[in-house]
Motif scaffolding. Structure first.
Motif, mmCIF file in Angstrom:
data_model
loop_
_atom_site.group_PDB
_atom_site.id
_atom_site.type_symbol
_atom_site.label_atom_id
_atom_site.label_comp_id
_atom_site.label_asym_id
_atom_site.label_seq_id
_atom_site.Cartn_x
_atom_site.Cartn_y
_atom_site.Cartn_z
ATOM 1 N N GLU A 87 29.474 57.778 -57.697
ATOM 2 C CA GLU A 87 28.003 57.800 -57.650
ATOM 3 C C GLU A 87 27.439 58.339 -58.969
ATOM 4 O O GLU A 87 26.503 57.767 -59.532
ATOM 5 C CB GLU A 87 27.572 58.687 -56.480
ATOM 6 C CG GLU A 87 26.092 58.664 -56.193
ATOM 7 C CD GLU A 87 25.766 59.545 -54.988
ATOM 8 O OE1 GLU A 87 24.849 60.367 -55.112
ATOM 9 O OE2 GLU A 87 26.442 59.407 -53.954
ATOM 10 N N LYS A 89 28.976 58.345 -61.840
ATOM 11 C CA LYS A 89 29.320 57.361 -62.877
ATOM 12 C C LYS A 89 28.285 56.237 -62.909
ATOM 13 O O LYS A 89 27.833 55.822 -63.989
ATOM 14 C CB LYS A 89 30.711 56.783 -62.590
ATOM 15 C CG LYS A 89 31.160 55.729 -63.570
ATOM 16 C CD LYS A 89 32.504 55.164 -63.132
ATOM 17 C CE LYS A 89 32.862 53.939 -63.938
ATOM 18 N NZ LYS A 89 34.003 53.224 -63.355
ATOM 19 N N GLU A 90 27.884 55.757 -61.734
ATOM 20 C CA GLU A 90 26.895 54.679 -61.664
ATOM 21 C C GLU A 90 25.569 55.124 -62.272
ATOM 22 O O GLU A 90 24.933 54.374 -63.029
ATOM 23 C CB GLU A 90 26.718 54.245 -60.201
ATOM 24 C CG GLU A 90 26.040 52.918 -60.029
ATOM 25 C CD GLU A 90 26.771 51.752 -60.704
ATOM 26 O OE1 GLU A 90 26.073 50.869 -61.225
ATOM 27 O OE2 GLU A 90 28.016 51.726 -60.733
ATOM 28 N N GLU A 94 23.743 53.509 -65.666
ATOM 29 C CA GLU A 94 22.332 53.072 -65.719
ATOM 30 C C GLU A 94 21.601 53.784 -66.844
ATOM 31 O O GLU A 94 20.812 53.168 -67.569
ATOM 32 C CB GLU A 94 21.635 53.345 -64.376
ATOM 33 C CG GLU A 94 21.939 52.331 -63.303
ATOM 34 C CD GLU A 94 21.520 50.901 -63.665
ATOM 35 O OE1 GLU A 94 20.434 50.712 -64.235
ATOM 36 O OE2 GLU A 94 22.328 49.986 -63.396
#
Ligand SMILES: [Mg+2]
Length: 121
Positions: A87, A89-90, A94
């Motif tokens: 999570e 990392k995402e 972005e």
């Protein structure tokens, strides 16, 4: 080595030598990678065998940590510690994408910036 063999190896090593030892090895391998990057750069090239070797060592250590974190529940409703890593990392991916787009749009002529940002979107 297949995924099941790797998972068993990582868990066996973790259980045999203990978490402190395995995390110390990760720290050592990251330091060795840092030195390999500096040594490679000092020799005027981008990649070297030492660089590849230390990348492999760090990947092995991180895969072992990943294996352990996947089995470590964060809480009853929020999955595992590894889910938390993914999570975060995402979110960071972005943020990187947004920073890249803003920088391209700020620093390149409009036509060129549009072409590049279309590829990233
Ligand atoms: Mg090493």
């Amino acid at each position: 080595m297949d995924e099941t063999e790797k998972k068993n190896l990582y868990n066996s090593a973790w259980n045999h030598w203990g978490s402190t030892s395995q995390i110390d090895i990760l720290i050592e391998e990251m330091a060795e990678l840092t030195l390999a990057i500096l040594g490679t750069r000092r020799n005027g090239v981008t990649y070297s065998y030492a660089f590849s070797e230390e990348i492999a060592d760090v990947i092995i250590c991180l895969e072992q940590i990943e294996t352990r974190m996947k089995d470590f529940p964060l809480s009853l409703s929020q999955g595992t510690l590894w889910d938390q890593v993914l999570e975060i990392k995402e979110m960071k991916l972005e943020r990187l994408k947004n920073r890249l787009m803003e920088d391209i749009e700020r620093n390149l002529p409009e036509g060129i910036a549009d072409t590049i940002t279309d590829q990233v979107r």
